[in-house]
Design a protein around this motif. Structure first.
Motif, short mmCIF file in Angstrom:
data_model
loop_
_atom_site.label_atom_id
_atom_site.label_comp_id
_atom_site.label_asym_id
_atom_site.label_seq_id
_atom_site.Cartn_x
_atom_site.Cartn_y
_atom_site.Cartn_z
N MET A 69 0.84 -1.21 0.00
CA MET A 69 0.00 0.00 0.00
C MET A 69 0.86 1.25 0.00
O MET A 69 1.70 1.45 0.88
N THR A 114 0.18 4.37 0.50
CA THR A 114 -0.07 5.44 1.45
C THR A 114 0.49 5.12 2.82
O THR A 114 0.65 6.01 3.63
N ALA A 115 0.75 3.85 3.07
CA ALA A 115 1.14 3.45 4.42
C ALA A 115 2.44 4.10 4.86
O ALA A 115 2.62 4.40 6.04
N GLU A 116 3.33 4.36 3.94
CA GLU A 116 4.62 4.94 4.31
C GLU A 116 4.47 6.34 4.88
O GLU A 116 5.25 6.80 5.68
N ALA A 117 3.42 7.00 4.45
CA ALA A 117 3.22 8.38 4.89
C ALA A 117 2.73 8.45 6.34
O ALA A 117 2.71 9.51 6.95
N LEU A 118 2.34 7.29 6.85
CA LEU A 118 1.77 7.29 8.20
C LEU A 118 2.85 7.61 9.23
O LEU A 118 3.92 7.03 9.23
N VAL A 119 2.52 8.52 10.15
CA VAL A 119 3.47 8.88 11.19
C VAL A 119 3.46 7.81 12.27
O VAL A 119 2.51 7.07 12.41
N LEU A 120 4.57 7.78 13.01
CA LEU A 120 4.63 6.81 14.09
C LEU A 120 3.60 7.17 15.14
O LEU A 120 3.54 8.31 15.58
N PRO A 121 2.78 6.22 15.55
CA PRO A 121 1.77 6.53 16.55
C PRO A 121 2.44 6.85 17.89
O PRO A 121 3.47 6.29 18.22
N ALA A 122 1.82 7.72 18.62
CA ALA A 122 2.40 8.17 19.87
C ALA A 122 2.03 7.22 21.00
O ALA A 122 1.30 6.27 20.82
N THR A 123 2.55 7.49 22.19
CA THR A 123 2.24 6.64 23.34
C THR A 123 0.83 6.93 23.82
O THR A 123 0.23 7.94 23.47
N ALA A 150 -13.07 7.89 15.01
CA ALA A 150 -11.75 8.49 14.71
C ALA A 150 -10.56 7.53 14.92
O ALA A 150 -9.63 7.59 14.12
N PRO A 151 -10.48 6.66 15.91
CA PRO A 151 -11.40 6.37 17.01
C PRO A 151 -10.84 6.88 18.33
O PRO A 151 -9.74 6.52 18.72
#
Lengths: 365, 283, 334
Positions: free
Chosen positions: B1, B3-12, B115-116
């Motif tokens: 996919m 677009t997946a690379e554009a995803l930022v690292l999720p935060a804590t 959103a969630p």
């Protein structure tokens, strides 16, 4: 996906149960936890111990605490009781009231009557006393000229010519003439183990079911008095400590310096004046009829001429039951604990007796 | 996919909650309605101050008025005493009652949840937001009262209800403690309002129910026959901050009140959680 | 909800991360949505969705078709975790719902925003609610999403002042804030003018072109036919048919329509070529095309001297499919 319905609603139910248990059963758990602390005592042994303890320590020993008085006499709402404020005599007849006390060694004590955003204080330090009222911003310097009789003594008899055991037996013999006396050693008052002395009247015509006096298990200081009316599980009247510490209170409690900017007044109270109010010498021709628990006070009565007072009395008597008999006629007011009869011939009979007994006694002049 | 690379690292987890809370606070403190309420409540101490300044100097005034005229700190106490029984709780009820029901009413709740935001987290953030609003409101009132007091009345030693005199510094500390106490009381009310808010999709309904509850408990409290009930009612506890004006401070009573607030918070937050996590969102 | 095998997933995120759209192929055999016996019975006893078995293949544009009140919205609310099913299971992207949702964008029952906030402030608000989105580049994300739906110019305007079309586009922008693997659009063109409708359709095609699965519900048959590769048809809470559009059409063969003055001659030729159900009426002859190539049929007609004024192949519409399946008309006004 979602937590089960039962589990979800179980959480608030459990929270409610824990809170409910903490509110309702907290004192019970504490009492159960320290059940067998006090050794068993018979009534006479206990009274002897108390008298002996009273002899050992002259005066009240240093302590501080909160005294709460609860009265649920089953009176109709008293007119003016609310308007008169929390510390008026009328208001004292209903509801709960709280006084904080601090006793120091010697003739020093402080009483505080907290109100919402106000406080009344009586601070006595030897011959010096202050009365402070934050609501009126007034400090009154009371000069107390104490007579020898006004010393603070615990409410136990101290005749020096008898041993504590003899005192106890005499007091008990008097009490048992009219009442059944028993002692329990399992109760707690303000977190302290107490002996509870119960006096149950033998006389069937009194409204009093039982009077309980709690004595501290260690110091024998009376910590609570409860009066139970017949047909009622809750005490109709109760006064006692809800919080108590025998640690000597801080010295600051017994000193008072009027703050800057307040009104300072002076007033002298002599010992004679104190004694007079104590004995109620000015009460008009009080006499009693009946005996034991059925003793009834008879006072001549005249409707007040002052219009406002008359109106207050009238509205109070609206709920009274008209009664009549061979003795005449009158109006009767019954509460859980007291019955009062206002006869049309101008007498008031008041006693802790049933209406039948009261009207019967109304005939005996 | 792609677009997946554009995803930022999720935060804590904490920083995620903190971000949602910041967003919530920004919403609360930017909302005109809430700002107006805060302004009105902050105006009350100013009005009281000016009135006492005009009237209080005329000799025979009563205790609190005379004390207020005599010391700048007392205006804060008097203002809190005037606002705590009804006006401040109403303002808190407006924000807390709006918490879930308001979002449900505008339909934004379904977008927050997809959103969630997570139901538990959203509820926690909504409650914290209401608590912080209560604290901010109390601080605003106290600050307005302090400043007005300093302008209108002399600063100096403070006379307590017990007749003892303390220094201005200690007085300030006690006022700060009062702010904390009042905010804790408002937090307990916020729990009730948020719980009610999860049962309806009409914000005004949750707000009105909370206000009615406040008024009913105030009435119950005034009935002498129900004195046994009074210690369990929030309004009885709210004005307990006057204990901080006594000497010695009745700490056991203050702890009891704080415990009562805590009990309300635990009970009503768990009710709100049970309701909200199982609720079908159909708005 | 069942989880097939989350252990196989490669998640490019720290362990604590609540969810990130996994870049690996999902283990559910390439299905973006799978439901098994999904049922919702409301408290009143009314069954809104009844035993739904639905599979939406990854990468498809799936039209979820049905008249109003057929259970489409309740299904979508169940898929997104807004409403709890009373029976059955479902999963999105082969993941538990909480982990799948950050990779799912949704527009449910029209736009809903804070009227006193600007468009960009509204998007920031919903971005803050997404645990998989970092606050640091939120502004950049919001700007890009607004640009994508053509709302950059109105970014600072209060939502209250937005037109219906702008509101709808803002809702789509909110669904596109972070890269999504699945987009759920509930009636995305509802209330839009023809221009707005065209814009939304173009947007959906563009999104689908990026490889995102699009699940779009509609009560407009034409819309689904134009946008979708797959479709499912709902009626009274039940899924009456689903598959690719070709599969759905397969039940009914296309008809050949020949416009000519030589009715009898043309009908005879068509019959002789082996076309079934030949009918002549007015100035045209129609017949089931079957496996025949229309160009060959035309050549034969012309060779035998039939004056062909026009020739067309009419594919059966979804409406006919729907009517054929349910025996009911389709409420097109909605």
């Amino acid at each position: 996906m979602r937590t089960g319905k039962l589990v979800r609603w179980g959480v608030p139910v459990a929270a409610a149960a824990v809170i409910g248990a903490a509110v309702a059963a907290g004192p019970v758990i504490a009492a159960v936890g320290s059940d067998p602390v006090l050794p068993e005592r018979t009534a006479s042994q206990l009274l002897a111990d108390a008298a002996a303890a009273a002899e050992r320590q002259s005066g009240i020993q240093p302590m501080s605490g909160t005294v709460t008085k609860t009265a649920s006499l089953g009176l109709p709402a008293l007119p003016g009781a609310d308007a008169a404020g929390g510390d008026s005599p009328l208001a004292l007849l209903t509801g709960a009231h709280e006084v904080k006390v601090w006793y120091g060694s010697g003739e020093r004590f402080r009483l505080a009557l907290p109100g919402e955003m106000s406080e009344k204080n009586l601070i006595v330090n030897g011959g010096q006393a202050w009365l402070w009222d934050s609501a009126s911003n007034t400090a009154t310097r009371l000069k107390i000229d104490l007579g020898p009789q006004a010393k603070h003594t615990p409410p136990t008899p101290q005749p020096t010519d008898m041993t504590p055991q003899q005192v106890a037996e005499k007091v008990l013999a008097d009490a048992e003439q009219h009442s059944t006396v028993s002692v329990t050693n399992t109760d707690q008052v303000a977190g302290r183990a107490v002996y509870q002395v119960s006096l149950a009247p033998k006389d069937p015509s009194t409204l009093v079911k039982e009077i309980k006096v709690a004595l501290d298990g260690e110091t024998y200081v009376p910590l609570r008095v409860q009066i139970y009316a017949k047909d009622s599980a809750e005490p109709a009247f109760e006064v006692g400590f809800t919080q108590l510490s025998f640690a000597p209170p801080a010295e600051e409690n017994f000193t008072f310096t009027p703050p800057a900017g307040v009104t300072v007044k002076d007033q002298t109270i002599t010992g004679a004046e104190l004694a007079k109010t104590d004995r109620m010498d000015d009460m008009p021709a009080l006499k009693t009829v009946g005996q034991g628990w059925s003793t009834v006070a008879v006072v001549p009565f005249e409707l007040p001429s002052d219009a406002q007072a008359k109106q207050a009395v009238d509205s109070f008597l609206k709920g009274a039951t008209p009664v009549s008999g061979t003795w005449g006629s009158g109006r009767l007011i019954k509460t859980k604990l007291l019955t009062a009869l206002l006869t049309d011939d101008g007498r008031v009979l008041v006693g802790a007796v049933t209406p039948d007994k009261l009207t019967e006694l109304a005939g005996s002049r | 996919m792609s677009t997946a690379e554009a995803l930022v690292l999720p935060a804590t987890r904490t920083s995620v909650t903190w971000r949602l809370l910041r967003s919530e606070l920004a919403l609360t403190f930017r909302r005109p309605r809430n700002l107006v309420m805060m302004a009105i409540l902050a105006a009350v101490p100013i009005i009281i101050g000016v009135v006492i300044r005009l009237v209080g100097s005329e000799g025979d005034a009563g205790g609190m008025i005379a004390q207020t005229a005599g010391n700048s700190l007392m205006l804060t106490v008097v203002s809190l005493f005037v606002l705590v029984p009804l006006l401040m709780p109403v303002a808190v009820a407006v924000v807390a009652g709006d918490a879930i029901a308001g979002e449900a009413g505008t339909g934004t709740l379904r977008y927050l949840l997809t959103a969630p935001a997570g139901r538990g987290r959203l509820l926690a953030v909504k409650y914290l937001n209401a608590v912080l609003f209560g604290l901010a409101l109390t601080l605003t009132v106290a600050t307005a009262a302090l400043l007005t007091g300093l302008v209108l009345f002399p600063a100096g030693d403070v006379t307590l209800l017990s007749g003892t005199t303390i220094s201005l510094g200690e007085g300030l500390l006690r006022v700060l403690a009062m702010v904390g106490y009042v905010a804790a009381g408002m937090a307990a009310l916020a729990a009730v309002a948020v719980a009610l808010s999860t049962f309806t999709e009409v914000a005004i309904g949750a707000i009105a129910a909370t206000v009615v509850l406040i008024i009913v408990t105030q009435v119950l409290r005034a009935i002498p026959q129900l004195d046994w009930l009074a210690p369990y009612l929030l309004p009885t506890r709210w004005t307990g901050f006057d204990g901080l004006l006594r000497d010695p401070v009745p700490m056991s009573e203050i702890w009891q009140s704080l415990l009562a607030f805590g009990a309300y918070i635990v009970l009503f937050c768990s009710l709100a959680w049970a309701r909200f996590t199982g609720k079908d969102i159909t708005s | 909800m069942t989880v097939e095998s989350p252990a196989e997933l490669t998640v490019r995120a720290p362990e604590r991360a609540p969810a990130a759209p996994p870049a690996a192929e999902d283990p559910a055999g390439g299905a973006a949505i799978v439901t098994r016996g999904l049922t919702k019975r409301f408290r009143g006893g009314q069954v809104a969705v009844d035993g739904l078995d639905l599979t939406v293949p990854a990468g498809s544009v799936f039209g979820f078709l049905g008249p109003n009140g057929s259970g489409k919205t309740t299904t979508i609310r169940m898929l997104l975790g807004l409403v709890a099913p009373t029976g059955g299971t479902h999963e999105l992207l082969g993941l538990p719902l909480a982990r799948a949702l950050p990779a799912v964008g949704a527009v449910v029952e029209g736009p809903a925003f804070y009227p006193y906030l600007s468009g960009s402030a509204n998007l920031l608000r919903f971005d803050a609610a997404n645990p998989a989105a970092s606050g640091r580049d939120a502004a950049r994300r919001v700007g890009r999403a607004l640009e994508r739906v053509g709302l950059s110019a109105a970014a600072g305007k209060r939502y209250r002042a937005y037109s219906l079309g702008m509101r709808q586009r803002l809702a789509i922008a909110a669904a596109l804030l972070t890269p999504r693997r699945l987009l759920v659009l509930d009636e995305p063109t509802n209330g839009l003018d023809p221009q707005g409708t065209r814009e939304v359709r173009a947007l959906v095609k563009e999104i689908a072109g990026d490889g995102t699965t699009v699940f779009v519900s509609s009560h407009l048959l034409a819309e689904v036919e134009q946008m979708c590769t797959h479709a499912g048809i709902m009626s009274h809470g039940r899924l009456v048919a689903h598959g690719t559009l070709t599969e759905l059409h397969a039940g009914r063969s296309a008809r050949l329509r020949v416009e000519t003055p030589d009715l009898a001659h043309a009908a005879g030729i068509l019959a002789s070529l082996g076309l079934a159900d030949v009918r002549a009426a007015g100035e045209e002859v129609t017949a089931e095309l079957g496996e025949h190539a229309p160009d060959r049929v035309n050549a034969e007609l012309v060779r035998q001297g039939v004056a062909v004024r026009g020739l067309a192949v009419a594919r059966p519409s979804l409406e006919e499919v729907f009517v054929g399946l349910t025996g009911e008309g389709f409420d097109v006004d909605g």
